[in-house]
Design a protein around this motif. Structure first.
Motif, PDB file in Angstrom:
ATOM      1  N   SER A   1      52.891  70.811 141.676  1.00 13.48           N
ATOM      2  CA  SER A   1      52.672  70.284 140.341  1.00 13.48           C
ATOM      3  C   SER A   1      52.440  71.406 139.334  1.00 13.48           C
ATOM      4  CB  SER A   1      51.477  69.330 140.372  1.00 13.48           C
ATOM      5  OG  SER A   1      51.240  68.840 139.088  1.00 13.48           O
ATOM      6  N   SER A   2      51.861  72.542 139.776  1.00 14.97           N
ATOM      7  CA  SER A   2      51.618  73.631 138.838  1.00 14.97           C
ATOM      8  C   SER A   2      52.928  74.273 138.385  1.00 14.97           C
ATOM      9  CB  SER A   2      50.702  74.674 139.458  1.00 14.97           C
ATOM     10  OG  SER A   2      51.314  75.239 140.601  1.00 14.97           O
ATOM     11  N   GLY A   3      53.929  74.283 139.266  1.00 16.97           N
ATOM     12  CA  GLY A   3      55.238  74.789 138.866  1.00 16.97           C
ATOM     13  C   GLY A   3      55.891  73.899 137.831  1.00 16.97           C
ATOM     14  N   ILE A   4      55.698  72.604 137.984  1.00 20.61           N
ATOM     15  CA  ILE A   4      56.230  71.656 136.998  1.00 20.61           C
ATOM     16  C   ILE A   4      55.486  71.824 135.685  1.00 20.61           C
ATOM     17  CG2 ILE A   4      56.488  69.212 136.441  1.00 20.61           C
ATOM     18  CD1 ILE A   4      56.888  68.692 139.421  1.00 20.61           C
ATOM     19  N   GLY A   9      55.069  72.402 130.462  1.00 28.60           N
ATOM     20  CA  GLY A   9      53.986  72.756 129.593  1.00 28.60           C
ATOM     21  C   GLY A   9      53.113  71.616 129.114  1.00 28.60           C
ATOM     22  N   ASP A  10      53.466  70.412 129.414  1.00 28.23           N
ATOM     23  CA  ASP A  10      52.749  69.252 128.906  1.00 28.23           C
ATOM     24  C   ASP A  10      52.336  68.376 130.079  1.00 28.23           C
ATOM     25  OD1 ASP A  10      51.771  67.174 127.423  1.00 28.23           O
ATOM     26  OD2 ASP A  10      53.700  66.560 126.618  1.00 28.23           O
ATOM     27  N   LYS A  11      51.053  68.117 130.209  1.00 26.79           N
ATOM     28  CA  LYS A  11      50.562  67.359 131.356  1.00 26.79           C
ATOM     29  C   LYS A  11      50.995  65.896 131.317  1.00 26.79           C
ATOM     30  CE  LYS A  11      46.686  70.349 132.252  1.00 26.79           C
ATOM     31  NZ  LYS A  11      46.249  71.201 131.185  1.00 26.79           N
ATOM     32  N   ILE A  12      51.116  65.341 130.127  1.00 26.53           N
ATOM     33  CA  ILE A  12      51.561  63.946 130.012  1.00 26.53           C
ATOM     34  C   ILE A  12      53.005  63.807 130.491  1.00 26.53           C
ATOM     35  CG2 ILE A  12      52.078  62.101 128.369  1.00 26.53           C
ATOM     36  CD1 ILE A  12      49.617  62.888 126.830  1.00 26.53           C
ATOM     37  N   THR A  13      53.831  64.784 130.193  1.00 30.70           N
ATOM     38  CA  THR A  13      55.222  64.761 130.637  1.00 30.70           C
ATOM     39  C   THR A  13      55.308  64.735 132.155  1.00 30.70           C
ATOM     40  OG1 THR A  13      55.918  65.947 128.664  1.00 30.70           O
ATOM     41  CG2 THR A  13      57.405  66.011 130.535  1.00 30.70           C
ATOM     42  N   VAL A  14      54.467  65.525 132.810  1.00 24.43           N
ATOM     43  CA  VAL A  14      54.466  65.570 134.270  1.00 24.43           C
ATOM     44  C   VAL A  14      54.074  64.217 134.842  1.00 24.43           C
ATOM     45  CG1 VAL A  14      53.395  66.644 136.284  1.00 24.43           C
ATOM     46  CG2 VAL A  14      54.029  68.041 134.315  1.00 24.43           C
ATOM     47  N   LEU A  89      46.388  69.948 123.645  1.00 24.57           N
ATOM     48  CA  LEU A  89      45.181  69.138 123.759  1.00 24.57           C
ATOM     49  C   LEU A  89      45.410  67.882 124.601  1.00 24.57           C
ATOM     50  CD1 LEU A  89      43.992  69.329 120.036  1.00 24.57           C
ATOM     51  CD2 LEU A  89      43.220  70.711 121.981  1.00 24.57           C
ATOM     52  N   ARG A  90      46.638  67.592 124.919  1.00 21.48           N
ATOM     53  CA  ARG A  90      46.958  66.379 125.675  1.00 21.48           C
ATOM     54  C   ARG A  90      46.625  66.603 127.147  1.00 21.48           C
ATOM     55  NH1 ARG A  90      52.020  64.024 123.104  1.00 21.48           N
ATOM     56  NH2 ARG A  90      52.938  64.354 125.127  1.00 21.48           N
ATOM     57  N   SER A  91      45.913  65.645 127.728  1.00 21.34           N
ATOM     58  CA  SER A  91      45.403  65.839 129.086  1.00 21.34           C
ATOM     59  C   SER A  91      46.123  64.948 130.088  1.00 21.34           C
ATOM     60  CB  SER A  91      43.902  65.534 129.130  1.00 21.34           C
ATOM     61  OG  SER A  91      43.683  64.161 128.893  1.00 21.34           O
ATOM     62  N   ARG A  92      45.924  65.262 131.328  1.00 17.44           N
ATOM     63  CA  ARG A  92      46.470  64.456 132.421  1.00 17.44           C
ATOM     64  C   ARG A  92      45.833  63.057 132.407  1.00 17.44           C
ATOM     65  NH1 ARG A  92      49.302  65.950 136.951  1.00 17.44           N
ATOM     66  NH2 ARG A  92      49.082  68.127 136.393  1.00 17.44           N
ATOM     67  N   ARG A  93      44.561  62.995 132.039  1.00 19.03           N
ATOM     68  CA  ARG A  93      43.868  61.696 131.962  1.00 19.03           C
ATOM     69  C   ARG A  93      44.556  60.777 130.954  1.00 19.03           C
ATOM     70  NH1 ARG A  93      37.543  60.576 130.386  1.00 19.03           N
ATOM     71  NH2 ARG A  93      37.708  58.321 130.561  1.00 19.03           N
ATOM     72  N   THR A  94      44.954  61.314 129.820  1.00 21.91           N
ATOM     73  CA  THR A  94      45.685  60.525 128.827  1.00 21.91           C
ATOM     74  C   THR A  94      47.007  60.038 129.403  1.00 21.91           C
ATOM     75  OG1 THR A  94      44.706  61.876 127.089  1.00 21.91           O
ATOM     76  CG2 THR A  94      46.600  60.548 126.476  1.00 21.91           C
ATOM     77  N   GLY A  95      47.651  60.874 130.183  1.00 19.16           N
ATOM     78  CA  GLY A  95      48.900  60.482 130.837  1.00 19.16           C
ATOM     79  C   GLY A  95      48.695  59.336 131.806  1.00 19.16           C
ATOM     80  N   TYR A  96      47.622  59.403 132.590  1.00 21.79           N
ATOM     81  CA  TYR A  96      47.325  58.318 133.527  1.00 21.79           C
ATOM     82  C   TYR A  96      46.992  57.023 132.791  1.00 21.79           C
ATOM     83  CZ  TYR A  96      47.280  61.679 137.352  1.00 21.79           C
ATOM     84  OH  TYR A  96      47.634  62.630 138.274  1.00 21.79           O
ATOM     85  N   GLN A  97      46.291  57.126 131.676  1.00 26.22           N
ATOM     86  CA  GLN A  97      45.994  55.936 130.877  1.00 26.22           C
ATOM     87  C   GLN A  97      47.273  55.338 130.303  1.00 26.22           C
ATOM     88  OE1 GLN A  97      43.176  57.532 128.098  1.00 26.22           O
ATOM     89  NE2 GLN A  97      41.414  57.154 129.442  1.00 26.22           N
TER      90      GLN A  97
END
Length: 126
Positions: A1-4, A9-14, A89-97
């Motif tokens: 996941s770190s390579g992605i 560059g954006d956690k929400i995209t991942v 500023l966009r986080s993985r938590r926002t992506g999960y939500q």
């Protein structure tokens, strides 16, 4: 996941890309594999109205989630382009939500369609 993460560059995209992968795998399990089974062994894996609903409902749900995820992915990329300073500023938590919201939205749409179909015809969608 770190390579992605380094590439996009954006956690929400991942998170959205992972959600598209999960939805597409669900589509394969509930639609492609039963079709392959029926083509190879020349018979339907399940029969009857209930089994048809069991196969069709998840297929529509996974298709809808995949489409909503791709639309959200494109909108996410648009917001990154329009607001580049806020992209970090966009986080993985926002992506999960966001992903949870997509699943809930699709389930509401699907079950309301099932309810309307049942109310009109006295049976589930086929």
């Amino acid at each position: 996941s770190s390579g992605i993460n380094a590439e996009y560059g954006d956690k929400i995209t991942v998170v959205l890309m992972q959600n598209v992968a999960v939805a597409d795998m669900g589509y394969v399990v509930f639609w492609v594999l039963p079709c392959v089974y029926s083509l190879v062994w020349d018979r339907v894996p399940f029969s009857g109205d209930v089994s048809c609903t069991i196969l069709l409902s998840p297929r529509f749900i996974f298709t809808g989630v995949s489409m909503f995820s791709i639309v959200s992915l494109n909108l996410s990329k648009l917001t990154v382009l329009l607001f580049p300073l806020q992209a970090r500023l966009r986080s993985r938590r926002t992506g999960y939500q966001l992903v949870a919201g997509l699943w809930v939205l699709e389930l509401i749409i699907r079950f309301s369609a099932e309810f309307v179909s049942f109310a009109q015809r006295g049976r589930f969608m086929e």
